[in-house]
Design a protein around this motif. Sequence first.
Motif, PDB file in Angstrom:
ATOM      1  N   ILE A 110       0.852  -1.191   0.000  1.00  0.00           N
ATOM      2  CA  ILE A 110       0.000   0.000   0.000  1.00  0.00           C
ATOM      3  C   ILE A 110       0.886   1.239   0.000  1.00  0.00           C
ATOM      4  CG2 ILE A 110      -1.824   1.245   1.246  1.00  0.00           C
ATOM      5  CD1 ILE A 110      -2.417  -1.441   2.688  1.00  0.00           C
ATOM      6  N   LEU A 111       0.515   2.226  -0.807  1.00  0.00           N
ATOM      7  CA  LEU A 111       1.198   3.515  -0.821  1.00  0.00           C
ATOM      8  C   LEU A 111       0.212   4.598  -0.411  1.00  0.00           C
ATOM      9  CD1 LEU A 111       3.817   5.125  -1.623  1.00  0.00           C
ATOM     10  CD2 LEU A 111       2.699   5.509  -3.833  1.00  0.00           C
ATOM     11  N   VAL A 112       0.539   5.319   0.648  1.00  0.00           N
ATOM     12  CA  VAL A 112      -0.260   6.464   1.080  1.00  0.00           C
ATOM     13  C   VAL A 112       0.547   7.717   0.760  1.00  0.00           C
ATOM     14  CG1 VAL A 112      -1.387   7.622   3.011  1.00  0.00           C
ATOM     15  CG2 VAL A 112      -1.350   5.115   2.906  1.00  0.00           C
ATOM     16  N   MET A 113      -0.012   8.585  -0.099  1.00  0.00           N
ATOM     17  CA  MET A 113       0.714   9.762  -0.549  1.00  0.00           C
ATOM     18  C   MET A 113       0.048  11.027  -0.035  1.00  0.00           C
ATOM     19  SD  MET A 113       2.288  10.597  -4.287  1.00  0.00           S
ATOM     20  CE  MET A 113       0.777  10.237  -5.171  1.00  0.00           C
ATOM     21  N   GLN A 114       0.831  11.848   0.664  1.00  0.00           N
ATOM     22  CA  GLN A 114       0.399  13.143   1.159  1.00  0.00           C
ATOM     23  C   GLN A 114       1.107  14.240   0.357  1.00  0.00           C
ATOM     24  OE1 GLN A 114      -1.964  13.655   3.390  1.00  0.00           O
ATOM     25  NE2 GLN A 114      -2.267  11.524   4.002  1.00  0.00           N
ATOM     26  N   PRO A 115       0.623  15.473   0.421  1.00  0.00           N
ATOM     27  CA  PRO A 115       1.241  16.531  -0.401  1.00  0.00           C
ATOM     28  C   PRO A 115       2.727  16.759  -0.108  1.00  0.00           C
ATOM     29  CG  PRO A 115      -0.922  17.217   0.342  1.00  0.00           C
ATOM     30  CD  PRO A 115      -0.629  15.933   1.046  1.00  0.00           C
ATOM     31  N   THR A 116       3.127  16.698   1.152  1.00  0.00           N
ATOM     32  CA  THR A 116       4.524  16.935   1.517  1.00  0.00           C
ATOM     33  C   THR A 116       5.013  15.842   2.455  1.00  0.00           C
ATOM     34  OG1 THR A 116       4.008  18.264   3.469  1.00  0.00           O
ATOM     35  CG2 THR A 116       4.136  19.432   1.365  1.00  0.00           C
ATOM     36  N   LEU A 117       6.317  15.777   2.610  1.00  0.00           N
ATOM     37  CA  LEU A 117       6.902  14.790   3.506  1.00  0.00           C
ATOM     38  C   LEU A 117       6.511  15.068   4.947  1.00  0.00           C
ATOM     39  CD1 LEU A 117       8.738  12.311   3.568  1.00  0.00           C
ATOM     40  CD2 LEU A 117      10.690  13.859   3.849  1.00  0.00           C
ATOM     41  N   ASP A 118       6.431  16.328   5.322  1.00  0.00           N
ATOM     42  CA  ASP A 118       6.005  16.671   6.683  1.00  0.00           C
ATOM     43  C   ASP A 118       4.582  16.205   6.956  1.00  0.00           C
ATOM     44  OD1 ASP A 118       8.432  17.808   7.224  1.00  0.00           O
ATOM     45  OD2 ASP A 118       7.783  19.866   6.809  1.00  0.00           O
ATOM     46  N   MET A 119       3.692  16.388   5.994  1.00  0.00           N
ATOM     47  CA  MET A 119       2.311  15.933   6.164  1.00  0.00           C
ATOM     48  C   MET A 119       2.243  14.410   6.210  1.00  0.00           C
ATOM     49  SD  MET A 119       0.304  18.640   3.687  1.00  0.00           S
ATOM     50  CE  MET A 119      -1.321  18.000   4.111  1.00  0.00           C
ATOM     51  N   THR A 122       3.200  13.466   9.694  1.00  0.00           N
ATOM     52  CA  THR A 122       2.116  13.801  10.612  1.00  0.00           C
ATOM     53  C   THR A 122       0.997  12.776  10.531  1.00  0.00           C
ATOM     54  OG1 THR A 122       2.614  16.160  10.455  1.00  0.00           O
ATOM     55  CG2 THR A 122       0.411  15.555  11.213  1.00  0.00           C
ATOM     56  N   TRP A 123       0.620  12.349   9.314  1.00  0.00           N
ATOM     57  CA  TRP A 123      -0.427  11.343   9.168  1.00  0.00           C
ATOM     58  C   TRP A 123      -0.014  10.024   9.818  1.00  0.00           C
ATOM     59  CZ3 TRP A 123      -0.626   6.543   6.794  1.00  0.00           C
ATOM     60  CH2 TRP A 123      -1.898   5.963   6.717  1.00  0.00           C
ATOM     61  N   SER A 124       1.226   9.633   9.626  1.00  0.00           N
ATOM     62  CA  SER A 124       1.694   8.369  10.188  1.00  0.00           C
ATOM     63  C   SER A 124       1.650   8.393  11.715  1.00  0.00           C
ATOM     64  CB  SER A 124       3.121   8.087   9.709  1.00  0.00           C
ATOM     65  OG  SER A 124       3.606   6.879  10.242  1.00  0.00           O
ATOM     66  N   LYS A 125       2.060   9.524  12.306  1.00  0.00           N
ATOM     67  CA  LYS A 125       2.098   9.612  13.771  1.00  0.00           C
ATOM     68  C   LYS A 125       0.715   9.812  14.383  1.00  0.00           C
ATOM     69  CE  LYS A 125       5.230  12.866  13.703  1.00  0.00           C
ATOM     70  NZ  LYS A 125       6.220  13.899  14.134  1.00  0.00           N
ATOM     71  N   ASP A 126      -0.097  10.689  13.756  1.00  0.00           N
ATOM     72  CA  ASP A 126      -1.364  11.086  14.383  1.00  0.00           C
ATOM     73  C   ASP A 126      -2.558  10.244  13.949  1.00  0.00           C
ATOM     74  OD1 ASP A 126       0.155  13.030  15.511  1.00  0.00           O
ATOM     75  OD2 ASP A 126      -0.563  14.670  14.252  1.00  0.00           O
ATOM     76  N   ARG A 127      -2.473   9.537  12.848  1.00  0.00           N
ATOM     77  CA  ARG A 127      -3.603   8.759  12.339  1.00  0.00           C
ATOM     78  C   ARG A 127      -3.322   7.259  12.302  1.00  0.00           C
ATOM     79  NH1 ARG A 127      -8.424  11.723  11.713  1.00  0.00           N
ATOM     80  NH2 ARG A 127      -7.869  13.886  11.227  1.00  0.00           N
ATOM     81  N   LEU A 128      -2.230   6.891  11.646  1.00  0.00           N
ATOM     82  CA  LEU A 128      -1.955   5.470  11.454  1.00  0.00           C
ATOM     83  C   LEU A 128      -1.548   4.794  12.774  1.00  0.00           C
ATOM     84  CD1 LEU A 128      -1.617   3.005   9.656  1.00  0.00           C
ATOM     85  CD2 LEU A 128       0.697   3.804   9.098  1.00  0.00           C
ATOM     86  N   ASN A 152      10.466  -1.814  10.811  1.00  0.00           N
ATOM     87  CA  ASN A 152       9.502  -0.743  10.574  1.00  0.00           C
ATOM     88  C   ASN A 152      10.084   0.613  10.948  1.00  0.00           C
ATOM     89  OD1 ASN A 152       7.590  -2.551   9.721  1.00  0.00           O
ATOM     90  ND2 ASN A 152       6.620  -2.742  11.733  1.00  0.00           N
ATOM     91  N   THR A 153       9.660   1.625  10.217  1.00  0.00           N
ATOM     92  CA  THR A 153      10.031   3.002  10.494  1.00  0.00           C
ATOM     93  C   THR A 153       8.766   3.840  10.498  1.00  0.00           C
ATOM     94  OG1 THR A 153      10.347   3.578   8.159  1.00  0.00           O
ATOM     95  CG2 THR A 153      12.258   2.676   9.339  1.00  0.00           C
ATOM     96  N   LEU A 154       8.946   5.128  10.707  1.00  0.00           N
ATOM     97  CA  LEU A 154       7.795   6.022  10.730  1.00  0.00           C
ATOM     98  C   LEU A 154       7.045   6.012   9.406  1.00  0.00           C
ATOM     99  CD1 LEU A 154       6.240   8.235  12.300  1.00  0.00           C
ATOM    100  CD2 LEU A 154       7.849   9.898  11.330  1.00  0.00           C
ATOM    101  N   LEU A 155       7.756   5.883   8.294  1.00  0.00           N
ATOM    102  CA  LEU A 155       7.136   5.988   6.972  1.00  0.00           C
ATOM    103  C   LEU A 155       7.055   4.644   6.243  1.00  0.00           C
ATOM    104  CD1 LEU A 155       8.775   9.315   5.704  1.00  0.00           C
ATOM    105  CD2 LEU A 155       6.534   8.988   6.778  1.00  0.00           C
ATOM    106  N   HIS A 156       7.426   3.576   6.900  1.00  0.00           N
ATOM    107  CA  HIS A 156       7.349   2.265   6.235  1.00  0.00           C
ATOM    108  C   HIS A 156       6.991   1.207   7.263  1.00  0.00           C
ATOM    109  CE1 HIS A 156       8.096  -0.680   3.117  1.00  0.00           C
ATOM    110  NE2 HIS A 156       8.870  -1.365   3.954  1.00  0.00           N
ATOM    111  N   LYS A 157       5.817   0.605   7.131  1.00  0.00           N
ATOM    112  CA  LYS A 157       5.326  -0.400   8.063  1.00  0.00           C
ATOM    113  C   LYS A 157       5.169  -1.725   7.323  1.00  0.00           C
ATOM    114  CE  LYS A 157       4.275   2.929  11.119  1.00  0.00           C
ATOM    115  NZ  LYS A 157       4.998   3.131  12.379  1.00  0.00           N
ATOM    116  N   ARG A 158       5.838  -2.771   7.794  1.00  0.00           N
ATOM    117  CA  ARG A 158       5.739  -4.082   7.167  1.00  0.00           C
ATOM    118  C   ARG A 158       4.797  -4.976   7.969  1.00  0.00           C
ATOM    119  NH1 ARG A 158      11.801  -5.996   6.818  1.00  0.00           N
ATOM    120  NH2 ARG A 158      10.711  -7.963   6.375  1.00  0.00           N
ATOM    121  N   PHE A 159       4.090  -5.831   7.246  1.00  0.00           N
ATOM    122  CA  PHE A 159       3.240  -6.854   7.864  1.00  0.00           C
ATOM    123  C   PHE A 159       3.213  -8.050   6.928  1.00  0.00           C
ATOM    124  CE2 PHE A 159       0.685  -3.759   5.553  1.00  0.00           C
ATOM    125  CZ  PHE A 159      -0.043  -4.532   4.681  1.00  0.00           C
ATOM    126  N   ASN A 160       2.734  -9.192   7.401  1.00  0.00           N
ATOM    127  CA  ASN A 160       2.724 -10.404   6.574  1.00  0.00           C
ATOM    128  C   ASN A 160       1.917 -10.176   5.301  1.00  0.00           C
ATOM    129  OD1 ASN A 160       4.267 -11.881   8.366  1.00  0.00           O
ATOM    130  ND2 ASN A 160       2.489 -12.703   9.470  1.00  0.00           N
TER     131      ASN A 160
END
Length: 630
Positions: A110-119, A122-128, A152-160
């Motif tokens: 899955i790729l989730v794309m936001q307008p900027t890297l900062d956004m 923010t989505w990864s920390k506050d929503r995901l 896993n990192t802030l911008l990359h989450k792995r699962f089976n």
Amino acid sequence: MRPLPSLPQPPLKVLPQLQKATTAAMKTAAPPPKLKISEWADRYRRLSSESSAEPGQWMTRRAEYQRGIMDAISDHGVDRVVLMTSAQVGKTEILNNIVGFHISQDPSPILVMQPTLDMAETWSKDRLAPMLRDTPALQDKVADPRSRDSGNTLLHKRFNGGHVTVVGANSAAGLASRPIRVVLADEVDRYPASAGTEGDPLSLAIKRTSTFWNRRIVMCSTPTIKGISRIEAAWDETDQRHYHVACPHCQHEQRLVWSGVKWPDGKPQDALYHCEECGAGWSDAERRAAIRWGKWKATRKSAVVGFHLNEIYSPWSSVADMAVAFIAAKRSPETLKTWINTTLGETWEEEAEKVDGRSLLSRTEDLPACPDQVLVVTCGIDVQDDRLEIEKVGWAPDEESWSLEHKIIYGDPSAPDLWKELDEYLLELTERADGTELPVHSACIDSGGHHTQAVYRFVKDRVRRRVYAIKGMGGPGRPVWPRYASKNNKGRINLFLIGVDAAKDAVYARLKIKVPGPGYCHFPKREPHYFEQLTAEIVQTKYVKGFPTRVYVLPGGMRNEALDCRVYAYAALQSLNVRWGHLLAAQSRNPPPPKPRTEQIEAAPAPPAGVSNPRPRRSGWVERRGGWLR
């Protein structure tokens, strides 16, 4: 033979334990149930306190319109979905549900794309992260990024079976060399034109899905400026679904639009939504109940599914609050633009590109008095306090036009001499280069000024010559030429209320055409002030009775008589309902004479005394085809 000894039976109290263990093992080995995204959310999703005003169990029925959106994304026959929405309708939580569903039920990259890297961060920390923490069905799927071997990192989450990669549209590195099945592109109208030097970020993301037959591409955004909005362009290619609700009072199904929000003068806090059919006002409770039983309806056929939503549908907003915010936003163009984008989910129309009069001046031509292509001649007459301004226009098939003459007759419009001179001018025949003589087939005179009665008197006896009194009426949806005339006037004459906005749209569109052919406007050598008048007006968006209206505005200090004359000449053409194919066939059967027939015209008898409506002498092929204009 001795019988085999029977095996010892387990105690009866052990059997239920074995059955329970077997059932648990079978449940563990069984594939997950086939659920739609909305069903998964209703069963498993938990809203977090830091990201939702209503933490706890997710309930799709809270905002029922979300069910159709999520289920469309679950449909195996759909690979692309477009959401053009306002704020406050739950768009972000829909994206979260899609991510949670695929982690739990349908593992995929899955790729989730936001307008900027900062956004994106923010989505990864506050929503995901809160969703992964508080939704039990997801807690064991993604390893804690703090563990040493999580990967896993802030911008990359792995699962089976997959991963969630979160990127900013301004970061080309996050978009390259990674196969993706599900692309979730959020706020696409805020994306940069290029991700570094790699090109359009959205196109780069979509290319990553090309190897998946079951890909999903979801684009969503609040729109921005008309004509450059990415989400509007994508929405235009969809089946354009709108959410319809039934009126609580008359059961009429309708879309919820801003024009239905009304309030007493000066009291936006008392605003209610009103049914377009019966006019009854709805309380917010009635509106929310109606929305719960609504349904999506497509307005056109397309393989791409599209949804449009405004804030009127939101169960978290009140109509009164929206009205109060609208009044506040009207104070400046910038705040009004934001309100239109984020509350109505509609694009903002900037001032229209003004047609440059200098560009028209630079393309003037050395033209004959009337080119051979001209088949129809019309006139537009603008009445001023000290003169009449007239444009005579020649028309060819596909509405290619030639400005044959721009004439000013000075005098007092309340005196008969000025109108006598106009009558003589309209009776003159226009000679083409090949010798054919054409009459003025139709003329429109503006009656909306200070000399209305004089116009009425002039046109009253000239209806057979198609000389009409007209009055311009603004507003969207009004045709250039009305089906019926109005006689609700002092002169009891046929007054035609023309749609000037539609006519100006047509004129301006044709002035922008730069290549001779269909719709092109030809002009002879003229003074610069003529072209300044022709292009003087601009388009603005203003709010009339609570909803946006596109209007033409004349800037201060400018004059627009040349534009008015062209608009009236165009309306005169529309009054004829010309059948160009029949006209061309008539001309081919009756070619023009080899020489101009000036002797016959000069020898024509004068009209009898007292006759004010003589018929002009016409060339032979037009006279014999009396029905070509009907």
